[in-house]
Design a protein around this motif. Structure first.
Motif, short mmCIF file in Angstrom:
data_model
loop_
_atom_site.label_atom_id
_atom_site.label_comp_id
_atom_site.label_asym_id
_atom_site.label_seq_id
_atom_site.Cartn_x
_atom_site.Cartn_y
_atom_site.Cartn_z
N ARG A 61 79.75 47.48 -29.81
CA ARG A 61 79.27 47.28 -31.18
C ARG A 61 77.74 47.18 -31.15
O ARG A 61 77.16 46.58 -30.25
N LEU A 62 77.10 47.77 -32.13
CA LEU A 62 75.64 47.77 -32.16
C LEU A 62 75.11 46.42 -32.61
O LEU A 62 75.43 45.93 -33.69
N LEU A 63 74.28 45.83 -31.77
CA LEU A 63 73.57 44.59 -32.08
C LEU A 63 72.10 44.94 -32.20
O LEU A 63 71.47 45.31 -31.20
N ALA A 64 71.56 44.88 -33.41
CA ALA A 64 70.17 45.27 -33.66
C ALA A 64 69.91 46.68 -33.13
O ALA A 64 68.88 46.96 -32.51
N GLY A 65 70.88 47.57 -33.35
CA GLY A 65 70.71 48.98 -33.00
C GLY A 65 71.03 49.35 -31.57
O GLY A 65 70.87 50.52 -31.18
N LYS A 66 71.52 48.39 -30.77
CA LYS A 66 71.80 48.66 -29.36
C LYS A 66 73.22 48.21 -29.02
O LYS A 66 73.64 47.13 -29.43
N PRO A 67 73.99 49.03 -28.27
CA PRO A 67 75.34 48.61 -27.88
C PRO A 67 75.29 47.29 -27.11
O PRO A 67 74.42 47.08 -26.26
N LEU A 68 76.23 46.41 -27.42
CA LEU A 68 76.22 45.05 -26.86
C LEU A 68 76.13 45.07 -25.34
O LEU A 68 75.35 44.32 -24.74
N ILE A 69 76.90 45.93 -24.70
CA ILE A 69 76.93 45.94 -23.24
C ILE A 69 75.60 46.36 -22.63
O ILE A 69 75.28 46.00 -21.49
N GLN A 70 74.81 47.09 -23.38
CA GLN A 70 73.53 47.56 -22.86
C GLN A 70 72.57 46.41 -22.59
O GLN A 70 71.74 46.48 -21.67
N TYR A 71 72.69 45.33 -23.36
CA TYR A 71 71.83 44.17 -23.13
C TYR A 71 72.03 43.61 -21.72
O TYR A 71 71.07 43.28 -21.01
N SER A 72 73.29 43.48 -21.30
CA SER A 72 73.59 42.95 -19.96
C SER A 72 73.07 43.88 -18.87
O SER A 72 72.50 43.42 -17.87
N ILE A 73 73.26 45.17 -19.07
CA ILE A 73 72.83 46.14 -18.06
C ILE A 73 71.31 46.12 -17.91
O ILE A 73 70.78 46.12 -16.79
N GLU A 74 70.62 46.08 -19.02
CA GLU A 74 69.15 46.10 -18.97
C GLU A 74 68.59 44.86 -18.29
O GLU A 74 67.65 44.95 -17.49
N ILE A 75 69.17 43.70 -18.58
CA ILE A 75 68.72 42.47 -17.92
C ILE A 75 68.99 42.54 -16.42
O ILE A 75 68.14 42.18 -15.60
N ALA A 76 70.19 43.01 -16.05
CA ALA A 76 70.54 43.12 -14.62
C ALA A 76 69.56 44.02 -13.89
O ALA A 76 69.12 43.72 -12.77
N LYS A 77 69.17 45.13 -14.51
CA LYS A 77 68.26 46.08 -13.87
C LYS A 77 66.84 45.52 -13.76
O LYS A 77 66.06 45.97 -12.92
N GLN A 78 66.52 44.53 -14.58
CA GLN A 78 65.19 43.91 -14.51
C GLN A 78 65.11 42.78 -13.48
O GLN A 78 64.01 42.31 -13.17
N CYS A 79 66.26 42.34 -12.98
CA CYS A 79 66.28 41.20 -12.04
C CYS A 79 65.90 41.65 -10.63
O CYS A 79 66.59 42.50 -10.05
#
Length: 215
Positions: A7-25
């Motif tokens: 589901r889009l949260l502020a224009g971004k798929p919810l799961i994408q938030y987790s992936i992006e944070i993981a890739k920044q760690c």
């Protein structure tokens, strides 16, 4: 919530938030998404995650997440070799920060714990303002303090478990059956980053927080 994880949260798929944070760690080498859903897999792959095909018996709403973790660990070890730290970032906590994840990994690696969970200060307290109804239909505190408490500040601090981050040794997940089967430590996450999206009301709250952050 149908198709919650994409589901889009502020224009971004919810799961994408987790992936992006993981890739920044800096402490995370590879990012995997375990799913049996083609739509989730497509979005996750585009975001830079490696897909683990989750068996159908582990993909229902009633399947224990612990068994999916175990399957994922076995898959990674078979395809990429042994590793020393397993980290889970559920899609339902999109407001976590890199610092939250790194703190959990650091806490695990510098303690004797088997797993580090994330917690946030609880809104209510079982010593002060949480009750259960007895068989005789009377109310009583869930945990009765030794002495009567007249203000919440006098009650022991209690916390809610969040889905912001879990960091564990692979061995612990492979050999045990649940979070509290071993030594558990924790990191505290502020409430504004600990939103766990379970229903539409949680989603709307997360959306409001994201909108406020972007102002």
């Amino acid at each position: 919530m149908p198709e919650k994880n994409i589901r889009l949260l502020a224009g971004k798929p919810l799961i994408q938030y987790s992936i992006e944070i993981a890739k920044q760690c800096p402490s995370i080498d590879k990012v995997f998404v375990s799913t049996d859903d083609r739509s989730i897999a497509g979005i996750a792959r585009q975001a830079g995650a490696i897909i683990i095909d989750r068996p159908i018996e582990l993909a229902s709403d009633t399947s224990p997440e612990w068994l999916s973790w175990r399957h994922g660990i076995e898959w990674v070890e078979n395809n990429y070799g042994k590793f020393h730290c397993f980290v889970s970032l559920p899609a339902t906590s999109p407001l976590r920060s890199v610092a939250d994840v790194e703190a959990a990994i650091f806490k695990l690696e510098n303690s004797l714990a088997d797993i580090c969970i994330s917690v946030t200060p609880a809104v209510r307290n079982p010593y002060f303002n949480m009750v259960k109804v007895t068989d005789k239909e009377f109310c009583e505190l869930i945990i009765k303090p030794e002495e009567a408490l007249t203000q919440r500040q006098s009650a022991p601090d209690v916390f809610d478990i969040t889905t912001v981050v879990y960091a564990a040794t692979p061995k612990f997940i492979q050999n045990e059956e649940g979070l509290f089967s071993g030594l558990v430590t924790s990191v505290v996450v502020p409430r504004e980053r600990a939103v766990d999206i379970d229903d539409i009301y949680d989603f709307l709250l997360a959306e409001a927080i994201v909108s406020e952050i972007r102002k």
